[in-house]
Design an enzyme around this catalytic site. Structure first.
Site, mmCIF file in Angstrom:
data_model
loop_
_atom_site.group_PDB
_atom_site.id
_atom_site.type_symbol
_atom_site.label_atom_id
_atom_site.label_comp_id
_atom_site.label_asym_id
_atom_site.label_seq_id
_atom_site.Cartn_x
_atom_site.Cartn_y
_atom_site.Cartn_z
ATOM 1 N N HIS A 143 -35.145 -14.254 -20.872
ATOM 2 C CA HIS A 143 -35.986 -15.510 -20.944
ATOM 3 C C HIS A 143 -36.554 -15.611 -19.421
ATOM 4 O O HIS A 143 -36.271 -15.877 -18.567
ATOM 5 C CB HIS A 143 -34.866 -16.844 -20.788
ATOM 6 C CG HIS A 143 -35.384 -18.008 -20.780
ATOM 7 N ND1 HIS A 143 -36.263 -18.536 -21.617
ATOM 8 C CD2 HIS A 143 -35.597 -19.055 -19.447
ATOM 9 C CE1 HIS A 143 -36.791 -19.877 -21.341
ATOM 10 N NE2 HIS A 143 -36.207 -20.024 -19.947
ATOM 11 N N ASP A 182 -41.603 -17.287 -22.526
ATOM 12 C CA ASP A 182 -40.234 -17.669 -23.104
ATOM 13 C C ASP A 182 -39.150 -16.415 -23.273
ATOM 14 O O ASP A 182 -38.343 -16.552 -22.692
ATOM 15 C CB ASP A 182 -40.580 -18.458 -24.314
ATOM 16 C CG ASP A 182 -39.125 -19.042 -24.684
ATOM 17 O OD1 ASP A 182 -38.618 -19.790 -23.818
ATOM 18 O OD2 ASP A 182 -38.617 -18.860 -25.899
ATOM 19 N N ARG A 248 -38.018 -15.903 5.432
ATOM 20 C CA ARG A 248 -39.312 -16.594 5.983
ATOM 21 C C ARG A 248 -40.016 -15.455 6.754
ATOM 22 O O ARG A 248 -41.065 -15.601 7.260
ATOM 23 C CB ARG A 248 -39.058 -17.776 6.962
ATOM 24 C CG ARG A 248 -38.406 -18.834 6.443
ATOM 25 C CD ARG A 248 -38.273 -19.726 7.540
ATOM 26 N NE ARG A 248 -39.557 -20.386 7.978
ATOM 27 C CZ ARG A 248 -39.722 -21.460 8.925
ATOM 28 N NH1 ARG A 248 -38.580 -22.114 9.396
ATOM 29 N NH2 ARG A 248 -40.840 -21.758 9.251
#
Length: 325
Positions: A143, A182, A248
């Site tokens: 999905h 999808d 980060r």
């Protein structure tokens, strides 16, 4: 890894390679191929059947016909009888070579399909193996959304409603291409490569909450979609969690395993105000740079004197975009 076994019909191969039908015992749609391996049966024609995989497509080319042409009629019939009695799924004759009369008789006796191509043996073998590797590849359906961004196949994953399709729409408007929305069918076509596509019945359709179903190809044009694309990177989208620590620096590459292959992965937190399309564009370009040997975090640490050099990169590849030192 999936344990399902997949097949491809001889009818599809006949259409794909424009093969000439020499003999078919039944409809080509009913003749199924289940292995991507093929065989040139030189050893089998001389009677050596140890380790012979009868499920493989058998290719008869100039060398095999030259050998059979030296046999007398009794030897040739015996040779072909031994070979055809193992009932291979199909025999392909290359270079448009003429079939021996007794070969047709033996093929009909054992109900072995025969087709023919005018292509050279090596060229046909390469194309056939490539096609079989795709058609018979292990696969799963995930999905998500698959888009091509600057030539990189980006698989977007995340919970329903996180914004995958909306992000894909923005990427399409920026000139990138949609492969699947999808449901993404992912195939392992080699030991290093994953290829994604959309199930045919929902290809080019997208669901946008509040709008409904749209057809991206009709709405944005043929240049906005693509049939297949390699999966070069996986981006997991999740709602921003203020308690979670997100990467980060990007010092170390993260990977997500799909069908036994590790693919570079990122987790991108989603919250109002973030331009996700722009972030994914940057992630795509940065992923390509990393594949070429450049890591911006390593370069920054080197400039700060915290490391001596960029690991695993030759000095001439330590790109420096600063015009003056």
């Amino acid at each position: 890894m999936t344990t399902n076994t997949y097949t491809v019909s001889l009818a599809k191969l006949i259409k794909e390679f424009n093969l000439e039908v020499v003999y078919l015992p039944k409809a080509p749609e009913e003749i199924l191929i289940s292995t991507a391996d093929v065989n040139r049966p030189g050893l089998q024609l001389v009677g050596f059947f140890d380790f012979f995989d009868y499920q493989r497509i058998q290719i008869l080319g100039k060398s095999e016909f030259a050998y059979m042409g030296r046999l007398n009629s009794d030897e040739l019939k015996s040779c072909l009888e031994n070979f055809f009695s193992h009932n291979p799924p199909v025999i392909v004759i290359t270079r448009g070579l003429e079939v021996f009369d007794c070969m047709m008789e033996v093929a009909k006796k054992h109900a072995v399909p025969m087709v023919r191509t005018t292509d050279g043996t090596s060229a046909f073998l390469a194309s056939l193996i490539s096609t079989l590797n795709v058609e018979l590849a292990p696969r799963i359906t995930r999905h998500g959304v698959l888009v091509e961004v600057y030539g990189e196949g980006i698989l977007l994953l995340g919970d329903s409603g996180v914004g995958k399709s909306e992000t894909a729409i923005e990427l399409i408007k920026r000139g990138h291409r949609l492969i699947a929305d999808d449901a993404v069918e992912i195939r392992r076509v080699s030991s290093k490569t994953l290829v994604g596509s959309s199930p045919e019945n929902i290809r080019h359709f997208m669901e946008l909450r509040g709008i409904g179903i749209i057809n991206a190809r009709r709405l944005f044009g043929i240049a906005s979609v693509k049939m297949t694309e390699k999966v070069d990177m996986v981006i997991s989208m999740e709602i921003w969690d203020p308690e979670k620590v997100y990467d980060r620096m990007g010092m170390e590459n993260e990977y997500i395993e799909i069908l036994g292959i590790k693919v570079p992965g990122l987790t991108i937190p989603v919250k109002p105000g973030r331009n996700l399309a722009a972030i994914i564009e940057v992630a795509s370009i940065n992923n390509r740079q990393k594949k070429m040997g450049y890591n911006a975090a390593h370069e920054l640490l080197r400039k700060l004197g915290m490391v001596d050099d960029i690991p695993n990169v030759a000095p001439e590849d330590n790109w420096d975009y600063t015009p003056y030192d």
